[in-house]
Design a protein around this motif. Structure first.
Motif, PDB file in Angstrom:
ATOM      1  N   PRO A 156      21.708  43.875  61.108  1.00 47.81           N
ATOM      2  CA  PRO A 156      22.760  43.095  61.782  1.00 47.81           C
ATOM      3  C   PRO A 156      22.596  41.592  61.699  1.00 47.81           C
ATOM      4  O   PRO A 156      23.579  40.854  61.878  1.00 47.81           O
ATOM      5  N   ASN A 157      21.392  41.104  61.435  1.00 48.87           N
ATOM      6  CA  ASN A 157      21.163  39.664  61.411  1.00 48.87           C
ATOM      7  C   ASN A 157      21.039  39.097  60.008  1.00 48.87           C
ATOM      8  O   ASN A 157      20.695  37.923  59.834  1.00 48.87           O
ATOM      9  N   ALA A 158      21.326  39.912  59.005  1.00 46.06           N
ATOM     10  CA  ALA A 158      21.132  39.495  57.617  1.00 46.06           C
ATOM     11  C   ALA A 158      22.372  38.835  57.034  1.00 46.06           C
ATOM     12  O   ALA A 158      23.504  39.125  57.428  1.00 46.06           O
ATOM     13  N   ARG A 159      22.120  37.957  56.071  1.00 49.70           N
ATOM     14  CA  ARG A 159      23.168  37.537  55.140  1.00 49.70           C
ATOM     15  C   ARG A 159      22.975  38.356  53.874  1.00 49.70           C
ATOM     16  O   ARG A 159      21.915  38.946  53.657  1.00 49.70           O
ATOM     17  N   TYR A 160      24.007  38.409  53.041  1.00 49.57           N
ATOM     18  CA  TYR A 160      23.999  39.308  51.896  1.00 49.57           C
ATOM     19  C   TYR A 160      24.227  38.538  50.601  1.00 49.57           C
ATOM     20  O   TYR A 160      24.970  37.549  50.580  1.00 49.57           O
ATOM     21  N   VAL A 161      23.581  39.008  49.536  1.00 52.02           N
ATOM     22  CA  VAL A 161      23.683  38.351  48.227  1.00 52.02           C
ATOM     23  C   VAL A 161      23.887  39.431  47.163  1.00 52.02           C
ATOM     24  O   VAL A 161      23.202  40.461  47.169  1.00 52.02           O
ATOM     25  N   THR A 162      24.812  39.191  46.243  1.00 55.32           N
ATOM     26  CA  THR A 162      24.997  40.077  45.100  1.00 55.32           C
ATOM     27  C   THR A 162      25.703  39.308  43.999  1.00 55.32           C
ATOM     28  O   THR A 162      26.146  38.173  44.206  1.00 55.32           O
ATOM     29  N   ALA A 163      25.815  39.897  42.824  1.00 53.00           N
ATOM     30  CA  ALA A 163      26.505  39.244  41.712  1.00 53.00           C
ATOM     31  C   ALA A 163      28.014  39.327  41.915  1.00 53.00           C
ATOM     32  O   ALA A 163      28.539  40.373  42.308  1.00 53.00           O
ATOM     33  N   ALA A 164      28.693  38.236  41.627  1.00 53.80           N
ATOM     34  CA  ALA A 164      30.150  38.217  41.754  1.00 53.80           C
ATOM     35  C   ALA A 164      30.794  39.271  40.873  1.00 53.80           C
ATOM     36  O   ALA A 164      31.721  39.980  41.291  1.00 53.80           O
ATOM     37  N   ALA A 165      30.293  39.426  39.636  1.00 54.50           N
ATOM     38  CA  ALA A 165      30.870  40.395  38.701  1.00 54.50           C
ATOM     39  C   ALA A 165      30.756  41.813  39.247  1.00 54.50           C
ATOM     40  O   ALA A 165      31.643  42.650  39.035  1.00 54.50           O
ATOM     41  N   GLU A 166      29.660  42.100  39.945  1.00 56.42           N
ATOM     42  CA  GLU A 166      29.443  43.441  40.496  1.00 56.42           C
ATOM     43  C   GLU A 166      30.436  43.732  41.614  1.00 56.42           C
ATOM     44  O   GLU A 166      31.106  44.769  41.620  1.00 56.42           O
ATOM     45  N   TYR A 167      30.546  42.808  42.544  1.00 58.32           N
ATOM     46  CA  TYR A 167      31.454  43.015  43.670  1.00 58.32           C
ATOM     47  C   TYR A 167      32.906  43.055  43.201  1.00 58.32           C
ATOM     48  O   TYR A 167      33.692  43.916  43.645  1.00 58.32           O
ATOM     49  N   ASP A 168      33.263  42.152  42.316  1.00 58.61           N
ATOM     50  CA  ASP A 168      34.645  42.106  41.842  1.00 58.61           C
ATOM     51  C   ASP A 168      35.043  43.406  41.163  1.00 58.61           C
ATOM     52  O   ASP A 168      36.170  43.899  41.345  1.00 58.61           O
ATOM     53  N   PHE A 169      34.133  43.970  40.369  1.00 55.16           N
ATOM     54  CA  PHE A 169      34.448  45.208  39.654  1.00 55.16           C
ATOM     55  C   PHE A 169      34.684  46.365  40.627  1.00 55.16           C
ATOM     56  O   PHE A 169      35.707  47.051  40.562  1.00 55.16           O
ATOM     57  N   TRP A 170      33.738  46.590  41.516  1.00 52.50           N
ATOM     58  CA  TRP A 170      33.837  47.757  42.379  1.00 52.50           C
ATOM     59  C   TRP A 170      34.898  47.600  43.457  1.00 52.50           C
ATOM     60  O   TRP A 170      35.548  48.589  43.831  1.00 52.50           O
ATOM     61  N   SER A 171      35.097  46.407  43.949  1.00 49.93           N
ATOM     62  CA  SER A 171      36.101  46.213  44.999  1.00 49.93           C
ATOM     63  C   SER A 171      37.516  46.324  44.455  1.00 49.93           C
ATOM     64  O   SER A 171      38.468  46.505  45.234  1.00 49.93           O
ATOM     65  N   ALA A 172      37.678  46.251  43.141  1.00 51.10           N
ATOM     66  CA  ALA A 172      39.003  46.372  42.526  1.00 51.10           C
ATOM     67  C   ALA A 172      39.378  47.816  42.199  1.00 51.10           C
ATOM     68  O   ALA A 172      40.498  48.071  41.727  1.00 51.10           O
ATOM     69  N   GLN A 173      38.458  48.770  42.435  1.00 53.78           N
ATOM     70  CA  GLN A 173      38.748  50.163  42.109  1.00 53.78           C
ATOM     71  C   GLN A 173      39.798  50.744  43.061  1.00 53.78           C
ATOM     72  O   GLN A 173      39.833  50.419  44.247  1.00 53.78           O
ATOM     73  N   GLU A 174      40.637  51.596  42.526  1.00 51.64           N
ATOM     74  CA  GLU A 174      41.641  52.253  43.354  1.00 51.64           C
ATOM     75  C   GLU A 174      40.989  53.306  44.236  1.00 51.64           C
ATOM     76  O   GLU A 174      39.918  53.839  43.923  1.00 51.64           O
TER      77      GLU A 174
END
Length: 310
Positions: A156-174
């Motif tokens: 609950p107290n964390a910030r999060y880091v990931t690659a933009a390309a990774e998030y963009d790809f998966w979040s765009a899935q139907e």
């Protein structure tokens, strides 16, 4: 380089999934975070303490179909026999890594989401609320499953880091895409606390992202350096400690872009072998740390032994 592995007076007996149940103790980021058990193992890297956390382990049939794409039956059987393992069954390990920099506790990946990460952290003396940063090397289910527990943030107290390309790809899935749906449930709710990193970007001082695309569109490995000592967290660069090293060109079912994944494997494993830098791989046999040496046209994974103890 030299790394030191800390020890407790007694070690538990290793079994496939040996989760000891102990009370969770939170630590401030600057406090000592060290463990040596069947589910948590700590190494000293300069001023960093690096702890591998066994989230789970299980066998799976059909090893050649998973790890031997392009290999003949004879080739796959020979490599397996030469390394004293079955060509039919693979043992899977799932190993997030905790890095204590002295000022922050950084967790790389969150496991399957079946409670293993909390138990392994507890064995290391760390409560989920003490985690300052969660880094997602990529977003396959066995890496993001532990992001939430009972629909609430596990850290609950964390910030999060990931690659933009990774998030963009998966979040765009139907809707209906298995991974996309899990990302929507586990990762998207944390988006307002998330920052996106590119190749060469820093998570913290001494913690740098390295592009290793192919397994997924934004798969990253991470370079750790403290006081001149180095280590690479290789995530899913190589999914098996024998087959993916001996023949980096053998296709892995889970690699989305198989040609790019092979190129990334050869590039990073070649660097580790040439520079004699240790690695921690998410799916390596626990404690998941070792070295890489050239072997013929491929490589060999050399697990840690007493050379990393102190």
């Amino acid at each position: 380089m030299t790394m030191k592995l800390t020890r407790r007076a007694a070690l538990g007996t290793a079994v496939a999934l040996p989760f000891a149940s102990i009370a969770t103790q939170s630590l401030a980021a600057g406090a000592e975070t060290k463990a040596n058990s069947t589910v948590a193992r700590s190494f000293q890297l300069g001023d960093f303490t690096v702890t591998t956390l066994l989230d789970g382990s299980l066998p799976r049939d059909g090893a050649q179909e998973i790890f031997g794409g392009g290999a003949s039956d004879e080739e796959f059987a020979k490599v397996s026999a030469d390394n004293f393992i079955s060509p039919d069954v693979a043992q899977f390990f799932f190993t997030p890594t905790l890095v204590n920099t002295g000022s922050e506790l950084i967790l790389f990946d969150t496991g399957l989401g079946q409670g293993g990460i909390q138990k392994a952290l507890a064995d290391a003396g760390v409560g989920p609320e003490a985690i300052n940063v969660v880094v997602l090397t990529h977003m396959h289910p066995d890496h993001i499953g532990g992001m939430t527990t009972n629909d609430a943030a596990t850290f609950p107290n964390a910030r999060y880091v990931t690659a933009a390309a990774e998030y963009d790809f998966w979040s765009a899935q139907e809707a209906g895409n298995r991974v996309g749906d899990l990302v929507a449930a586990k990762v998207t709710p944390m988006a307002e606390k998330m920052s996106f990193i590119e190749d060469g970007g820093e998570v913290a001082s001494g913690v740098t992202a390295m592009a290793a695309f192919g397994h997924t569109p934004g798969h990253m490995v991470y370079h750790l350096e403290s006081n001149g000592q180095r280590l690479i967290l290789t995530a899913d660069l190589a999914n098996h400690y024998v087959w993916s090293f001996a023949h980096p060109e053998w296709e892995v079912r889970f690699d989305m872009d198989k040609a790019a994944a092979t190129a990334s494997r050869r590039n990073v494993l070649g660097m580790l072998a040439a520079d004699k830098v240790p690695m921690i791989g998410y799916h390596m046999p626990f404690p998941a740390a070792g070295y890489v040496e050239p072997r013929g046209e491929g490589f060999r994974f050399v697990p840690v032994s007493y050379q990393m103890m102190g």
